[in-house]
Design an enzyme around this catalytic site. Structure first.
Site, PDB file in Angstrom:
ATOM      1  N   LEU A 125       0.848  -1.196   0.000  1.00  0.00           N
ATOM      2  CA  LEU A 125       0.000   0.000   0.000  1.00  0.00           C
ATOM      3  C   LEU A 125       0.881   1.243   0.000  1.00  0.00           C
ATOM      4  O   LEU A 125       1.676   1.443   0.914  1.00  0.00           O
ATOM      5  CB  LEU A 125      -0.889  -0.019   1.261  1.00  0.00           C
ATOM      6  N   HIS A 229       5.948   1.460  12.102  1.00  0.00           N
ATOM      7  CA  HIS A 229       6.667   2.673  11.684  1.00  0.00           C
ATOM      8  C   HIS A 229       5.657   3.832  11.673  1.00  0.00           C
ATOM      9  O   HIS A 229       4.483   3.625  11.346  1.00  0.00           O
ATOM     10  CB  HIS A 229       7.203   2.417  10.264  1.00  0.00           C
TER      11      HIS A 229
HETATM   12  C1  LIG Z   1      -0.875   4.243   4.025  1.00  0.00           C
HETATM   13  C2  LIG Z   1      -1.293   5.462   3.200  1.00  0.00           C
HETATM   14  C3  LIG Z   1      -1.668   4.989   1.784  1.00  0.00           C
HETATM   15  C4  LIG Z   1      -2.578   6.067   3.834  1.00  0.00           C
HETATM   16  O1  LIG Z   1      -2.965   7.239   3.188  1.00  0.00           O
HETATM   17  P1  LIG Z   1      -3.182   8.618   3.998  1.00  0.00           P
HETATM   18  O2  LIG Z   1      -1.907   8.924   4.714  1.00  0.00           O
HETATM   19  O3  LIG Z   1      -3.719   9.654   3.054  1.00  0.00           O
HETATM   20  O4  LIG Z   1      -4.310   8.194   5.027  1.00  0.00           O
HETATM   21  P2  LIG Z   1      -5.278   9.121   5.910  1.00  0.00           P
HETATM   22  O5  LIG Z   1      -6.618   9.122   5.229  1.00  0.00           O
HETATM   23  O6  LIG Z   1      -4.638  10.436   6.233  1.00  0.00           O
HETATM   24  O7  LIG Z   1      -5.355   8.294   7.253  1.00  0.00           O
HETATM   25  C5  LIG Z   1      -6.026   7.060   7.347  1.00  0.00           C
HETATM   26  C6  LIG Z   1      -6.471   6.912   8.796  1.00  0.00           C
HETATM   27  O8  LIG Z   1      -5.328   6.882   9.660  1.00  0.00           O
HETATM   28  C7  LIG Z   1      -5.451   7.891  10.668  1.00  0.00           C
HETATM   29  N1  LIG Z   1      -4.121   8.369  11.002  1.00  0.00           N
HETATM   30  C8  LIG Z   1      -3.367   9.262  10.320  1.00  0.00           C
HETATM   31  N2  LIG Z   1      -2.174   9.432  10.952  1.00  0.00           N
HETATM   32  C9  LIG Z   1      -2.184   8.632  12.035  1.00  0.00           C
HETATM   33  C10 LIG Z   1      -1.273   8.352  13.080  1.00  0.00           C
HETATM   34  N3  LIG Z   1      -0.080   8.935  13.112  1.00  0.00           N
HETATM   35  N4  LIG Z   1      -1.614   7.455  14.030  1.00  0.00           N
HETATM   36  C11 LIG Z   1      -2.822   6.828  13.986  1.00  0.00           C
HETATM   37  N5  LIG Z   1      -3.752   7.058  13.020  1.00  0.00           N
HETATM   38  C12 LIG Z   1      -3.430   7.942  12.067  1.00  0.00           C
HETATM   39  C13 LIG Z   1      -6.325   8.949  10.021  1.00  0.00           C
HETATM   40  O9  LIG Z   1      -6.964   9.760  11.002  1.00  0.00           O
HETATM   41  C14 LIG Z   1      -7.320   8.082   9.283  1.00  0.00           C
HETATM   42  O10 LIG Z   1      -8.251   7.520  10.193  1.00  0.00           O
HETATM   43  P3  LIG Z   1      -9.774   8.007  10.223  1.00  0.00           P
HETATM   44  O11 LIG Z   1     -10.331   7.590   8.896  1.00  0.00           O
HETATM   45  O12 LIG Z   1     -10.375   7.263  11.368  1.00  0.00           O
HETATM   46  O13 LIG Z   1      -9.728   9.492  10.418  1.00  0.00           O
HETATM   47  C15 LIG Z   1      -0.168   6.511   3.162  1.00  0.00           C
HETATM   48  O14 LIG Z   1       0.025   7.042   4.451  1.00  0.00           O
HETATM   49  C16 LIG Z   1       1.158   5.966   2.670  1.00  0.00           C
HETATM   50  O15 LIG Z   1       1.381   5.830   1.476  1.00  0.00           O
HETATM   51  N6  LIG Z   1       2.102   5.670   3.614  1.00  0.00           N
HETATM   52  C17 LIG Z   1       3.494   5.290   3.305  1.00  0.00           C
HETATM   53  C18 LIG Z   1       3.617   3.869   2.872  1.00  0.00           C
HETATM   54  C19 LIG Z   1       3.284   2.849   3.970  1.00  0.00           C
HETATM   55  O16 LIG Z   1       3.800   2.930   5.077  1.00  0.00           O
HETATM   56  N7  LIG Z   1       2.431   1.889   3.594  1.00  0.00           N
HETATM   57  C20 LIG Z   1       2.004   0.810   4.465  1.00  0.00           C
HETATM   58  C21 LIG Z   1       3.034  -0.304   4.483  1.00  0.00           C
HETATM   59  S1  LIG Z   1       2.380  -1.769   5.254  1.00  0.00           S
HETATM   60  C22 LIG Z   1       1.540  -2.530   3.993  1.00  0.00           C
HETATM   61  O17 LIG Z   1       1.646  -2.176   2.845  1.00  0.00           O
HETATM   62  C23 LIG Z   1       0.588  -3.632   4.358  1.00  0.00           C
HETATM   63  C24 LIG Z   1      -0.760  -3.095   4.675  1.00  0.00           C
HETATM   64  C25 LIG Z   1      -1.693  -2.944   3.481  1.00  0.00           C
HETATM   65  O18 LIG Z   1      -1.370  -3.327   2.343  1.00  0.00           O
HETATM   66  O19 LIG Z   1      -2.829  -2.451   3.728  1.00  0.00           O
END
Ligand SMILES: CC(C)(COP(=O)(O)OP(=O)(O)OC[C@H]1O[C@@H](n2cnc3c(N)ncnc32)[C@H](O)[C@@H]1OP(=O)(O)O)[C@@H](O)C(=O)NCCC(=O)NCCSC(=O)CCC(=O)O
Ligand SMILES: NC(=[NH2+])NCCC[C@H](N)C(=O)O
Length: 358
Positions: A125, A229
């Site tokens: 993701l 992380h």
């Molecule tokens: C994972 C995503 C795609 C998520 O997109 P966004 O950051 O735009 O998401 P968002 O809508 O802002 O947040 C989603 C939910 O998480 C909450 N949220 C945001 N920051 C938070 C924090 N620090 N701690 C706890 N919760 C948190 C938000 O309030 C929201 O919940 P509410 O809806 O309740 O408000 C991105 O962050 C990303 O690309 N991250 C970097 C790559 C990564 O680490 N990928 C995962 C690797 S692990 C993997 O791939 C396996 C898992 C899988 O495939 O699903």
């Protein structure tokens, strides 16, 4: 418009840019052009059913149709551990007790397992920084549950995700430093990269086979076991809201948690409804908050598409779509589509008429 579709050949450059920007530690998406090309080929073979069902790797692209660019990716690996061995540590408790001495000591231990063998994994993701807003991450993660449920015979009943564990900006992992590095003479980032590109035999050859007693590890290593992380906290939060729970397993290198759920219990699956498409030449209000939007999937295996529309498009037995939305979804009037709320929380914005089945 943002639309989910199978990953394609033309996404390679965008994918490479996103993988480079993501940095180290995203095991299944290393910035390696040849490997990403292989993944695109595997995804194409999977959607076109040109490979064994167990080998399926379904990778979805989030396309921004205005930019004509892939701005995110997510995936499903049909089964893990069949070609190569898949490892995790199980966090267990070992008790040493002596009634005579009045001693009862509970010691947390890590046991090497292959418990996720033959299970479906959701993975990979990643959303481009420019698009981390407005529920795009939710669409990218949750579209997979519609696919899993519509094509269940390709997958196991239970699905899991290995979440990225703790490492710092330099790519140092406290658990790796205390444990893995004692057995492998390489850095965490290199070990992670090697597993990501499929060179995994070194794990079997070098990983310690006996249980690890946690009190023998330094505090810095113990405290990251089961932790994610910082960048992965949103990904975990989204899965927890879908009903995924920690299953007691952790990553063997960085200690990141494994979460799992049964497909039939996943929130998006439980809250989905089907409706027939009605094409309506009425402008669509696009600026609607995530809470008021629903995902629409065309239910196609080979040409899977998902986008979002305001919940107000739904009536008891149809969903009205403007022609441009119908076009990106590749549907026509009368086709059956699947709908599910984009965001959890608040009342379900899908109205089912009394007596009507979902
Ligand atoms: C994972 C995503 C795609 C998520 O997109 P966004 O950051 O735009 O998401 P968002 O809508 O802002 O947040 C989603 C939910 O998480 C909450 N949220 C945001 N920051 C938070 C924090 N620090 N701690 C706890 N919760 C948190 C938000 O309030 C929201 O919940 P509410 O809806 O309740 O408000 C991105 O962050 C990303 O690309 N991250 C970097 C790559 C990564 O680490 N990928 C995962 C690797 S692990 C993997 O791939 C396996 C898992 C899988 O495939 O699903
Ligand atoms: N963070 C990592 N690269 N961990 C290595 C193992 C990954 C996975 N569980 C496997 O056996 O393939």
């Amino acid at each position: 418009m943002l639309v989910i579709r199978p990953l394609q050949e033309r996404d390679l450059d965008d994918l490479m840019t996103m993988a480079e920007a993501a940095g180290k530690g995203l095991t299944t998406l290393p910035a390696d052009r040849e490997l990403l090309q292989r993944k695109i080929d595997m995804a194409q073979a999977s959607f076109n059913q040109r490979c064994e069902p167990e080998a399926g790797l379904f990778l979805f692209a989030l396309e921004d149709t205005e930019l004509n660019q892939c701005v995110g990716i997510s995936g499903i690996q049909a089964r893990v551990g069949l070609d190569e061995v898949f490892y995790n540590y199980r966090l267990s408790t070992t008790v040493n007790a002596s009634r005579e001495l009045g001693v009862h000591v509970q010691t947390p231990t890590l046991h090497l397992t292959n418990d996720m063998t033959d299970t479906t994994e959701i993975c990979s993701l990643l959303l481009s920084g420019s698009h981390r807003q407005g529920g795009n991450g939710l669409l990218l993660s949750r579209c997979r549950f519609m696919f899993l449920d519509d094509f269940r015979r390709h997958f196991s009943e239970k699905v899991f995700a290995e979440m990225r564990g703790v490492s710092d900006a330099q790519g140092q992992s406290p658990l790796w430093d205390a444990l893995g590095s004692r057995f492998f003479d390489i850095e965490f980032s290199e070990a992670d990269y090697l597993t990501g590109i499929g060179s995994k035999s070194f794990i079997a050859e070098l990983m310690p086979k006996y249980p690890i007693y946690l009190p023998l590890l330094p505090e810095s290593a113990r405290e990251v076991i089961g932790q994610v992380h910082d960048n992965t906290a949103p990904a975990l939060r989204m899965l927890q809201a879908e009903g995924f729970n920690f299953n007691g397993l952790v990553d063997i290198f960085d200690g990141g948690p494994v979460v799992e759920a049964f497909i039939h219990n996943i929130r998006t699956v439980r809250e989905s409804v089907n409706r027939h498409v009605l094409i309506r030449h009425k402008p669509l209000e696009l600026d609607v908050p995530a809470e008021e939007r629903v995902m629409v999937s065309n239910r196609s295996f080979r040409d899977f598409r998902v986008t979002t529309v305001p919940a107000t498009c739904i009536s008891p037995d149809t969903v009205s779509l403007p022609p441009e939305v119908a076009e990106v979804l590749e549907v026509e009037s009368g086709d059956l589509v699947r709908l599910a709320p984009l965001k959890d929380g608040g009342p379900l914005p899908i109205h089912t008429a009394p007596g009507q089945s979902r």
